[in-house]
Design an enzyme around this catalytic site. Structure first.
Site, mmCIF file in Angstrom:
data_model
loop_
_atom_site.group_PDB
_atom_site.id
_atom_site.type_symbol
_atom_site.label_atom_id
_atom_site.label_comp_id
_atom_site.label_asym_id
_atom_site.label_seq_id
_atom_site.Cartn_x
_atom_site.Cartn_y
_atom_site.Cartn_z
ATOM 1 N N SER A 144 42.143 17.414 53.420
ATOM 2 C CA SER A 144 42.827 16.230 53.943
ATOM 3 C C SER A 144 42.146 14.974 53.419
ATOM 4 O O SER A 144 40.938 14.984 53.143
ATOM 5 C CB SER A 144 42.747 16.222 55.477
ATOM 6 O OG SER A 144 43.181 14.979 55.988
ATOM 7 N N TYR A 159 37.391 17.311 62.708
ATOM 8 C CA TYR A 159 38.454 17.636 61.740
ATOM 9 C C TYR A 159 38.028 17.189 60.342
ATOM 10 O O TYR A 159 38.150 17.947 59.372
ATOM 11 C CB TYR A 159 39.749 16.949 62.181
ATOM 12 C CG TYR A 159 40.951 17.181 61.293
ATOM 13 C CD1 TYR A 159 41.678 18.373 61.343
ATOM 14 C CD2 TYR A 159 41.389 16.194 60.407
ATOM 15 C CE1 TYR A 159 42.794 18.571 60.545
ATOM 16 C CE2 TYR A 159 42.507 16.380 59.606
ATOM 17 C CZ TYR A 159 43.208 17.567 59.677
ATOM 18 O OH TYR A 159 44.310 17.765 58.877
HETATM 19 P P1 NAD Z 1 52.011 22.182 61.568
HETATM 20 O O1 NAD Z 1 51.455 22.120 62.944
HETATM 21 O O2 NAD Z 1 53.474 21.962 61.375
HETATM 22 O O3 NAD Z 1 51.623 23.544 60.871
HETATM 23 C C1 NAD Z 1 50.430 24.228 61.133
HETATM 24 C C2 NAD Z 1 50.738 25.709 61.160
HETATM 25 O O4 NAD Z 1 49.511 26.411 61.281
HETATM 26 C C3 NAD Z 1 51.624 26.124 62.341
HETATM 27 O O5 NAD Z 1 52.640 26.986 61.874
HETATM 28 C C4 NAD Z 1 50.659 26.836 63.266
HETATM 29 O O6 NAD Z 1 51.263 27.839 64.065
HETATM 30 C C5 NAD Z 1 49.687 27.425 62.251
HETATM 31 N N1 NAD Z 1 48.388 27.768 62.820
HETATM 32 C C6 NAD Z 1 47.634 27.040 63.691
HETATM 33 N N2 NAD Z 1 46.521 27.700 63.997
HETATM 34 C C7 NAD Z 1 46.549 28.870 63.304
HETATM 35 C C8 NAD Z 1 45.688 30.000 63.209
HETATM 36 N N3 NAD Z 1 44.539 30.051 63.921
HETATM 37 N N4 NAD Z 1 46.032 31.012 62.401
HETATM 38 C C9 NAD Z 1 47.199 30.976 61.700
HETATM 39 N N5 NAD Z 1 48.069 29.952 61.752
HETATM 40 C C10 NAD Z 1 47.738 28.914 62.559
HETATM 41 O O7 NAD Z 1 51.182 21.097 60.753
HETATM 42 P P2 NAD Z 1 51.170 20.657 59.210
HETATM 43 O O8 NAD Z 1 51.080 19.180 59.249
HETATM 44 O O9 NAD Z 1 52.225 21.309 58.414
HETATM 45 O O10 NAD Z 1 49.723 21.187 58.782
HETATM 46 C C11 NAD Z 1 49.503 22.115 57.752
HETATM 47 C C12 NAD Z 1 48.121 21.877 57.184
HETATM 48 O O11 NAD Z 1 48.076 20.590 56.577
HETATM 49 C C13 NAD Z 1 46.990 21.870 58.226
HETATM 50 O O12 NAD Z 1 45.860 22.528 57.689
HETATM 51 C C14 NAD Z 1 46.698 20.389 58.400
HETATM 52 O O13 NAD Z 1 45.380 20.165 58.853
HETATM 53 C C15 NAD Z 1 46.919 19.906 57.000
HETATM 54 N N6 NAD Z 1 47.153 18.468 56.839
HETATM 55 C C16 NAD Z 1 48.209 17.883 57.465
HETATM 56 C C17 NAD Z 1 48.419 16.524 57.295
HETATM 57 C C18 NAD Z 1 49.550 15.826 57.981
HETATM 58 O O14 NAD Z 1 49.539 14.584 58.003
HETATM 59 N N7 NAD Z 1 50.544 16.528 58.506
HETATM 60 C C19 NAD Z 1 47.567 15.781 56.466
HETATM 61 C C20 NAD Z 1 46.510 16.422 55.823
HETATM 62 C C21 NAD Z 1 46.310 17.779 56.023
#
Ligand code: NAD
Length: 253
Positions: A144, A159
């Protein structure tokens, strides 16, 4: 078709508006057979059933808690049984929590580091032997912008620490497994519109964040999925240990 005939495991790909789900959809459109690993088996199976059909067989959804080593091993075995070779691993699963340093409890720390960083290690450990056995593969890990700029967007310091740890882990794995044809890269998105922020992202926060983004918009899940596609495909055949920013210019460095 950039992934024709390939197989891919994507963690955290069940949530409807998430980056993992958008990646699963894009990979299937490009010909990959996909295994969705997520906490809820039924949600993972339902998500897999919505993907575009490919010639290698049905997409599958498997329960996996990436923070649990045994769960990763069991899910990897199930995917290997269905696919044979696993060519691509997208370590995407993650969770966040907007708290400040002095408010982070031990349980918060364990949970955030456990899913975001330790999960990358456990799932990679579970899948790499299969890639080795089949002559190589491509792994992409979710970090991130929060790791690079010390948070300040949404997630707390735990985080940022976990996502920064992912960068070091991915680079070290790239060095270790490069000679065996396994590439390992990371992505560092800015703020992407998914459900991860829940209802905690207020309109005021959003307006403030937009002021710092030269491309004047928040990211879409597809923006990140496109970078995962590049890293998974042969377009990036000579790229390993790299960090790909997907942030609209929020951090230019
Ligand atoms: P999201 O909540 O839509 O997706 C996260 C997914 O991970 C969900 O399907 C959830 O059920 C699954 N999950 C959570 N804990 C888990 C576990 N212990 N084992 C297996 N699956 C698990 O969120 P997103 O925004 O699509 O996030 C995806 C990735 O992107 C994450 O790693 C997040 O930290 C990263 N990220 C997101 C952003 C943002 O702004 N959305 C920015 C930078 C990084």
């Amino acid at each position: 078709m950039l992934l024709k005939g390939r197989t891919a495991v994507i963690s955290g790909a069940a949530s409807r508006r998430g980056i993992g789900r958008a990646t699963a959809e894009l990979f299937a459109e490009h010909g990959a057979r996909v295994a969705i690993f997520d906490l809820d088996a039924a949600a993972a199976r339902d998500a897999a059933a919505t993907l575009a059909p490919v010639e290698q067989g049905d997409h599958i959804g498997i329960r996996c808690d990436v923070a649990d080593r045994q769960s990763c091993v069991a899910a990897a075995e199930e995917a290997a049984h269905a696919f044979g070779a696993i060519n691509i691993l997208i370590n995407n699963a993650g969770i966040t929590q907007p708290v400040k340093t002095l408010d982070i409890s031990s349980a918060d720390w364990e949970r955030i580091v456990g899913v975001n960083m330790t999960g990358v290690l456990y799932l990679s450990q579970a899948i790499i032997p299969n890639m080795r056995q089949h002559g190589g593969g491509s792994i992409a890990c979710m970090s991130s912008v929060s790791a690079q700029r010390g948070g300040g967007i949404f997630g707390g310091p735990h985080y940022s620490a976990a996502k920064a740890g992912v960068l070091g882990l991915a680079k070290a794995m790239a060095r270790e497994f490069g000679p065996e044809g396994i590439r390992v890269n990371s992505v560092t998105p800015g703020l992407i519109q998914t459900d991860i922020t829940g209802d905690k992202l207020t309109p005021e926060m959003r307006t403030d964040i937009l002021k710092g983004i030269p491309l004047s918009r928040l990211g879409e899940a597809r923006d990140v999925a496109n970078i995962y596609l590049f890293l998974a495909s042969d377009l990036s055949a000579y790229v390993t240990g790299a960090v790909m920013d997907v942030n609209g210019g929020m951090l230019i460095h």
